[in-house]
Design a protein around this motif. Structure first.
Motif, PDB file in Angstrom:
ATOM      1  N   GLU A 183       8.520  -9.707   0.945  1.00 35.72           N
ATOM      2  CA  GLU A 183       7.578 -10.359   1.848  1.00 35.72           C
ATOM      3  C   GLU A 183       6.517  -9.347   2.241  1.00 35.72           C
ATOM      4  OE1 GLU A 183       9.639 -11.925   5.163  1.00 35.72           O
ATOM      5  OE2 GLU A 183      10.815 -13.383   3.983  1.00 35.72           O
ATOM      6  N   PHE A 184       5.300  -9.799   2.366  1.00 35.27           N
ATOM      7  CA  PHE A 184       4.188  -8.894   2.631  1.00 35.27           C
ATOM      8  C   PHE A 184       3.518  -9.257   3.956  1.00 35.27           C
ATOM      9  CE2 PHE A 184       4.910  -8.858  -1.885  1.00 35.27           C
ATOM     10  CZ  PHE A 184       4.687  -7.554  -2.271  1.00 35.27           C
ATOM     11  N   ARG A 185       3.149  -8.195   4.694  1.00 32.08           N
ATOM     12  CA  ARG A 185       2.418  -8.352   5.942  1.00 32.08           C
ATOM     13  C   ARG A 185       1.148  -7.506   5.881  1.00 32.08           C
ATOM     14  NH1 ARG A 185       5.720 -10.075  10.257  1.00 32.08           N
ATOM     15  NH2 ARG A 185       7.131 -11.661   9.391  1.00 32.08           N
ATOM     16  N   VAL A 186       0.132  -7.951   6.590  1.00 34.09           N
ATOM     17  CA  VAL A 186      -1.136  -7.214   6.622  1.00 34.09           C
ATOM     18  C   VAL A 186      -1.149  -6.331   7.862  1.00 34.09           C
ATOM     19  CG1 VAL A 186      -3.647  -7.388   6.688  1.00 34.09           C
ATOM     20  CG2 VAL A 186      -2.307  -9.079   5.410  1.00 34.09           C
ATOM     21  N   GLY A 233      -5.787  -3.426   7.480  1.00 39.99           N
ATOM     22  CA  GLY A 233      -6.176  -4.342   6.418  1.00 39.99           C
ATOM     23  C   GLY A 233      -5.335  -4.183   5.177  1.00 39.99           C
ATOM     24  N   ASP A 234      -4.537  -3.114   5.118  1.00 43.15           N
ATOM     25  CA  ASP A 234      -3.657  -2.915   3.968  1.00 43.15           C
ATOM     26  C   ASP A 234      -2.417  -3.786   4.103  1.00 43.15           C
ATOM     27  OD1 ASP A 234      -5.354  -0.974   2.874  1.00 43.15           O
ATOM     28  OD2 ASP A 234      -4.442   0.607   4.111  1.00 43.15           O
ATOM     29  N   GLU A 235      -1.778  -4.059   2.959  1.00 37.72           N
ATOM     30  CA  GLU A 235      -0.542  -4.838   2.955  1.00 37.72           C
ATOM     31  C   GLU A 235       0.655  -3.904   2.817  1.00 37.72           C
ATOM     32  OE1 GLU A 235      -0.927  -9.240   1.292  1.00 37.72           O
ATOM     33  OE2 GLU A 235      -1.460  -7.772  -0.238  1.00 37.72           O
ATOM     34  N   ILE A 236       1.746  -4.306   3.401  1.00 36.43           N
ATOM     35  CA  ILE A 236       2.986  -3.542   3.288  1.00 36.43           C
ATOM     36  C   ILE A 236       4.116  -4.520   3.032  1.00 36.43           C
ATOM     37  CG2 ILE A 236       3.436  -3.593   5.774  1.00 36.43           C
ATOM     38  CD1 ILE A 236       4.660  -0.797   5.487  1.00 36.43           C
ATOM     39  N   CYS A 237       5.041  -4.131   2.152  1.00 34.69           N
ATOM     40  CA  CYS A 237       6.145  -5.025   1.812  1.00 34.69           C
ATOM     41  C   CYS A 237       7.241  -4.923   2.870  1.00 34.69           C
ATOM     42  CB  CYS A 237       6.702  -4.709   0.427  1.00 34.69           C
ATOM     43  SG  CYS A 237       7.543  -3.113   0.312  1.00 34.69           S
ATOM     44  N   SER A 238       8.158  -5.847   2.820  1.00 40.93           N
ATOM     45  CA  SER A 238       9.230  -5.904   3.817  1.00 40.93           C
ATOM     46  C   SER A 238      10.158  -4.691   3.733  1.00 40.93           C
ATOM     47  CB  SER A 238      10.033  -7.195   3.636  1.00 40.93           C
ATOM     48  OG  SER A 238      10.483  -7.334   2.287  1.00 40.93           O
ATOM     49  N   VAL A 239      10.368  -4.115   2.531  1.00 39.73           N
ATOM     50  CA  VAL A 239      11.252  -2.950   2.376  1.00 39.73           C
ATOM     51  C   VAL A 239      10.622  -1.729   3.038  1.00 39.73           C
ATOM     52  CG1 VAL A 239      12.336  -1.375   0.731  1.00 39.73           C
ATOM     53  CG2 VAL A 239      12.284  -3.845   0.254  1.00 39.73           C
ATOM     54  N   CYS A 240       9.373  -1.450   2.760  1.00 37.28           N
ATOM     55  CA  CYS A 240       8.682  -0.313   3.337  1.00 37.28           C
ATOM     56  C   CYS A 240       8.527  -0.476   4.845  1.00 37.28           C
ATOM     57  CB  CYS A 240       7.330  -0.079   2.676  1.00 37.28           C
ATOM     58  SG  CYS A 240       7.451   0.364   0.916  1.00 37.28           S
ATOM     59  N   SER A 283       0.820  -1.222   0.000  1.00 37.84           N
ATOM     60  CA  SER A 283       0.000   0.000   0.000  1.00 37.84           C
ATOM     61  C   SER A 283       0.846   1.261   0.000  1.00 37.84           C
ATOM     62  CB  SER A 283      -0.924  -0.010   1.232  1.00 37.84           C
ATOM     63  OG  SER A 283      -0.150  -0.063   2.427  1.00 37.84           O
ATOM     64  N   VAL A 284       2.163   1.144   0.233  1.00 37.93           N
ATOM     65  CA  VAL A 284       3.048   2.309   0.282  1.00 37.93           C
ATOM     66  C   VAL A 284       3.730   2.524  -1.058  1.00 37.93           C
ATOM     67  CG1 VAL A 284       5.052   3.346   1.418  1.00 37.93           C
ATOM     68  CG2 VAL A 284       3.396   1.999   2.752  1.00 37.93           C
ATOM     69  N   CYS A 285       4.523   1.504  -1.517  1.00 40.74           N
ATOM     70  CA  CYS A 285       5.280   1.681  -2.762  1.00 40.74           C
ATOM     71  C   CYS A 285       4.584   1.099  -3.980  1.00 40.74           C
ATOM     72  CB  CYS A 285       6.672   1.066  -2.614  1.00 40.74           C
ATOM     73  SG  CYS A 285       6.642  -0.731  -2.409  1.00 40.74           S
ATOM     74  N   LYS A 286       3.472   0.408  -3.762  1.00 38.30           N
ATOM     75  CA  LYS A 286       2.656  -0.186  -4.816  1.00 38.30           C
ATOM     76  C   LYS A 286       3.344  -1.333  -5.548  1.00 38.30           C
ATOM     77  CE  LYS A 286      -0.457   2.877  -3.881  1.00 38.30           C
ATOM     78  NZ  LYS A 286      -1.603   2.475  -3.054  1.00 38.30           N
ATOM     79  N   LYS A 287       4.418  -1.861  -5.006  1.00 37.72           N
ATOM     80  CA  LYS A 287       5.085  -2.999  -5.638  1.00 37.72           C
ATOM     81  C   LYS A 287       4.317  -4.288  -5.304  1.00 37.72           C
ATOM     82  CE  LYS A 287       9.834  -1.223  -5.896  1.00 37.72           C
ATOM     83  NZ  LYS A 287      11.243  -1.452  -5.501  1.00 37.72           N
ATOM     84  N   THR A 288       4.435  -5.241  -6.212  1.00 38.31           N
ATOM     85  CA  THR A 288       3.814  -6.555  -6.030  1.00 38.31           C
ATOM     86  C   THR A 288       4.891  -7.631  -6.038  1.00 38.31           C
ATOM     87  OG1 THR A 288       3.509  -7.020  -8.388  1.00 38.31           O
ATOM     88  CG2 THR A 288       1.816  -5.683  -7.300  1.00 38.31           C
ATOM     89  N   GLU A 289       4.462  -8.883  -5.807  1.00 36.18           N
ATOM     90  CA  GLU A 289       5.428  -9.988  -5.855  1.00 36.18           C
ATOM     91  C   GLU A 289       5.960 -10.213  -7.255  1.00 36.18           C
ATOM     92  OE1 GLU A 289       1.385 -12.053  -6.379  1.00 36.18           O
ATOM     93  OE2 GLU A 289       2.223 -10.335  -5.297  1.00 36.18           O
TER      94      GLU A 289
END
Length: 260
Positions: free
Chosen positions: A241-244, A248-255, A228-234
């Motif tokens: 890696e993604f966490r909820v 309810g939004d997802e955030i990647c491991s970098v952000c 939800s921050v950088c808009k990157k996907t897998e």
């Protein structure tokens, strides 16, 4: 209420408990009597028990039952082994089915082979009854083991396959035996055929669904996770890696590392 449970509820009290064991013991008794007779007397006695359609039509109705008591082997050692084997099978079938269904299985066999003998002159060897009992046992307990020659363990399903192969060879050698063999195993086909067909059809449906699922392809560019921050996907980075979040939004491991 289905047919067999309904019959069992009405006539189950008339069932003969341990019927397979009773037949096995009568066979042993017949063998013992034959062994103490002269060859001529033994032959006459066995002919007295045999299922002879002409004699049956003349009123010798006991033959409809007594032919089952004729031993398949007249060696005392093998007869004893066969008796113990059949009694073991009988106890197991009684425990799995109950006395009424075992009676129905055996008397159904007797009715069919007797009808075939009286109407078409087909042979009615007791071997087919014992083989149908063996097949029933092997179907219910395929991985049960016996020791061949008291040494080699072998599963009952392989014993049944071997017996079936020998019967197929019999039919190939004498095609006129095809219908008598089918009649002699009709009780097994009726008891297990519908379930076998239903199970194969179920397996076919499962396999078809699995094949359709595995062959289905997702549209190009489909993703399951998006930050939800950088808009990157897998698809952008397989190492992400993604966490909820609580929102309810997802955030990647970098952000997540930057926010930490």
């Amino acid at each position: 209420m289905s047919l067999i449970p309904g019959l069992e509820s009405k006539f189950g009290r008339f069932a003969i408990p341990g019927l397979v064991q009773v037949i096995a013991m009568f066979q042993l008794l017949v063998l013992a009597m034959v062994m103490f007779m002269s060859p001529e007397g033994a032959t006459a006695y066995l002919m007295f028990l045999d299922l002879n359609p002409a004699r049956v039509m003349q009123g010798e109705v006991w033959r409809l039952i007594t032919h089952v008591f004729i031993p398949g082997n007249f060696s005392l050692i093998w007869a004893l082994i066969g008796t113990l084997f059949m009694m073991w099978i009988g106890r197991s079938l009684d425990a799995a089915w109950g006395a009424f269904r075992v009676n129905l299985y055996i008397f159904g066999w007797m009715f069919v082979v007797t009808l075939g003998a009286l109407v078409f002159g087909w042979p009615a060897p007791g071997m087919f009854l014992y083989q149908s009992l063996l097949f029933a046992f092997a179907t219910l307990f395929p991985n049960e083991e016996i020791y061949l020659y008291m040494i080699l363990p072998i599963k009952m399903k392989w014993v049944a396959f071997l017996a079936a192969g020998m019967t197929v060879f019999l039919v190939m050698r004498d095609p006129s035996m095809l219908l008598p063999v089918l009649a002699g195993h009709l009780n097994y086909l009726i008891a297990f055929g519908p379930g076998f067909v239903s199970e194969r059809a179920k397996q076919a449906r499962v396999l078809a669904r699995r094949t359709r699922f595995e062959s289905a392809q997702l549209p190009q560019g489909t993703f399951f996770h998006q930050c939800s921050v950088c808009k990157k996907t897998e698809l952008d980075d397989s190492h992400l890696e993604f966490r909820v979040l609580d929102s309810g939004d997802e955030i990647c491991s970098v952000c997540r590392a930057k926010r930490g």
